[in-house]
Design a protein around this motif. Structure first.
Motif, short mmCIF file in Angstrom:
data_model
loop_
_atom_site.label_atom_id
_atom_site.label_comp_id
_atom_site.label_asym_id
_atom_site.label_seq_id
_atom_site.Cartn_x
_atom_site.Cartn_y
_atom_site.Cartn_z
N GLU A 262 18.84 -37.37 27.23
CA GLU A 262 18.22 -36.51 26.20
C GLU A 262 16.70 -36.44 26.33
O GLU A 262 16.06 -35.66 25.64
CB GLU A 262 18.61 -36.96 24.79
N ALA A 263 16.13 -37.22 27.23
CA ALA A 263 14.68 -37.22 27.40
C ALA A 263 14.18 -35.85 27.86
O ALA A 263 14.78 -35.22 28.72
CB ALA A 263 14.27 -38.29 28.41
N ASP A 264 13.10 -35.40 27.23
CA ASP A 264 12.47 -34.11 27.57
C ASP A 264 11.04 -34.19 27.05
O ASP A 264 10.79 -34.03 25.86
CB ASP A 264 13.23 -32.96 26.91
N ILE A 265 10.11 -34.43 27.95
CA ILE A 265 8.71 -34.64 27.56
C ILE A 265 8.16 -33.43 26.83
O ILE A 265 7.32 -33.56 25.94
CB ILE A 265 7.85 -35.05 28.78
N LYS A 266 8.62 -32.23 27.18
CA LYS A 266 8.15 -31.01 26.50
C LYS A 266 8.54 -31.00 25.03
O LYS A 266 7.87 -30.38 24.22
CB LYS A 266 8.71 -29.77 27.19
N LYS A 267 9.62 -31.69 24.69
CA LYS A 267 10.08 -31.78 23.30
C LYS A 267 9.62 -33.09 22.65
O LYS A 267 10.05 -33.41 21.54
CB LYS A 267 11.60 -31.67 23.24
N GLY A 268 8.80 -33.86 23.36
CA GLY A 268 8.30 -35.11 22.81
C GLY A 268 9.34 -36.21 22.80
O GLY A 268 9.27 -37.12 21.98
N LYS A 269 10.29 -36.16 23.73
CA LYS A 269 11.33 -37.18 23.82
C LYS A 269 11.18 -37.94 25.14
O LYS A 269 11.19 -37.33 26.20
CB LYS A 269 12.72 -36.54 23.76
N ILE A 270 11.02 -39.26 25.04
CA ILE A 270 10.89 -40.07 26.25
C ILE A 270 12.06 -41.06 26.34
O ILE A 270 12.52 -41.57 25.32
CB ILE A 270 9.53 -40.81 26.33
N PRO B 34 8.34 -46.37 31.55
CA PRO B 34 7.34 -47.44 31.42
C PRO B 34 6.65 -47.43 30.05
O PRO B 34 6.41 -48.50 29.47
CB PRO B 34 6.36 -47.15 32.55
N LEU B 35 6.32 -46.25 29.53
CA LEU B 35 5.65 -46.19 28.23
C LEU B 35 6.56 -46.70 27.12
O LEU B 35 6.13 -47.51 26.28
CB LEU B 35 5.18 -44.76 27.93
N ALA B 36 7.80 -46.26 27.10
CA ALA B 36 8.73 -46.70 26.07
C ALA B 36 8.92 -48.22 26.12
O ALA B 36 8.95 -48.88 25.08
CB ALA B 36 10.07 -45.99 26.21
N LYS B 37 9.03 -48.76 27.32
CA LYS B 37 9.19 -50.22 27.47
C LYS B 37 7.99 -50.97 26.88
O LYS B 37 8.15 -52.02 26.26
CB LYS B 37 9.37 -50.59 28.93
N LEU B 38 6.78 -50.42 27.08
CA LEU B 38 5.58 -51.06 26.52
C LEU B 38 5.55 -50.97 24.99
O LEU B 38 5.08 -51.89 24.32
CB LEU B 38 4.32 -50.38 27.06
N LEU B 39 6.03 -49.85 24.46
CA LEU B 39 5.97 -49.62 23.02
C LEU B 39 7.03 -50.38 22.24
O LEU B 39 6.82 -50.72 21.07
CB LEU B 39 6.11 -48.13 22.72
N MET B 40 8.18 -50.64 22.87
CA MET B 40 9.29 -51.28 22.16
C MET B 40 8.86 -52.58 21.49
O MET B 40 8.17 -53.41 22.08
CB MET B 40 10.45 -51.55 23.10
N HIS B 41 9.27 -52.72 20.23
CA HIS B 41 9.06 -53.91 19.40
C HIS B 41 7.59 -54.13 19.01
O HIS B 41 7.25 -55.20 18.51
CB HIS B 41 9.64 -55.16 20.08
N GLN B 42 6.74 -53.12 19.24
CA GLN B 42 5.34 -53.22 18.83
C GLN B 42 5.19 -52.67 17.40
O GLN B 42 5.98 -51.84 16.96
CB GLN B 42 4.42 -52.44 19.78
N GLU B 43 4.17 -53.11 16.70
CA GLU B 43 3.92 -52.69 15.32
C GLU B 43 2.81 -51.66 15.24
O GLU B 43 2.01 -51.51 16.17
CB GLU B 43 3.54 -53.92 14.48
N LYS B 44 2.74 -51.01 14.09
CA LYS B 44 1.69 -50.05 13.80
C LYS B 44 0.33 -50.74 13.96
O LYS B 44 0.15 -51.89 13.56
CB LYS B 44 1.85 -49.52 12.38
N GLY B 45 -0.62 -50.04 14.60
CA GLY B 45 -1.95 -50.58 14.82
C GLY B 45 -2.11 -51.28 16.17
O GLY B 45 -3.22 -51.51 16.63
#
Length: 166
Positions: free
Chosen positions: A121-129, A134-145
């Motif tokens: 379902e990933a589609d960068i044009k629709k804002g879906k990664i 690599p970006l999603a892996k870095l973001l997972m389990h991170q908090e706001k800020g």
């Protein structure tokens, strides 16, 4: 039988079907409920296309059916291995599969929004990664800020998590 005894017209090449989005070996095939609906709709469309296939010759019809059959085989493998992850409910404290995250990228003035979804379902044009990116892996389990840094061939890029939504 030797190829020397077969007419060239009787030889059918196996059609090349590009592989679906990469899913690393051993990685679960997570999908959102909407992603599963898209996969099932794709299967319905391919089945209808196969049933309604018309061609000028019998050979063209067989080649067309073979192409659709190969696409259906790949698609059915993905559907059968899919693990639907139900939508996250508010409040969301950390970035997880299915959440939408608003990011400040580097020194950009405007934030960008991305939803973390399955590979199909990933589609960068629709804002879906994809959750495997690599970006999603870095973001997972991170908090706001939180700020995360992604190493790229041209240097590093910093992403600040501004907001997390279900």
């Amino acid at each position: 039988m030797s190829r020397g005894f077969v007419k060239e017209d009787d030889q059918e090449e196996i059609p090349f079907i590009p592989p679906r989005a990469d899913l690393p070996e051993g990685t679960p095939n997570y999908v959102t409920p909407a992603g599963m609906e898209e996969l099932l709709a794709e299967r319905t469309a391919l089945t209808e296309e196969r049933e309604g296939l018309q061609a000028e010759t019998e050979k063209d019809r067989r080649i067309g059916q073979n192409m659709i059959d190969l696409k259906l085989k790949q698609l059915n493998e993905r559907i059968n291995s899919a693990r639907v992850v139900e939508k996250v409910v508010e409040p969301v404290e950390t970035v997880r599969f299915g959440t939408e995250v608003s990011l400040k990228i580097g020194n950009a003035d405007r934030p960008q929004n991305f939803r973390i979804v399955g590979v199909d379902e990933a589609d960068i044009k629709k804002g879906k990664i994809a959750f495997t990116s690599p970006l999603a892996k870095l973001l997972m389990h991170q908090e706001k800020g939180k700020k995360v840094t992604l190493a790229l061939p041209g240097g590093e890029r910093t992403f600040e998590i501004l907001e997390i939504r279900a």
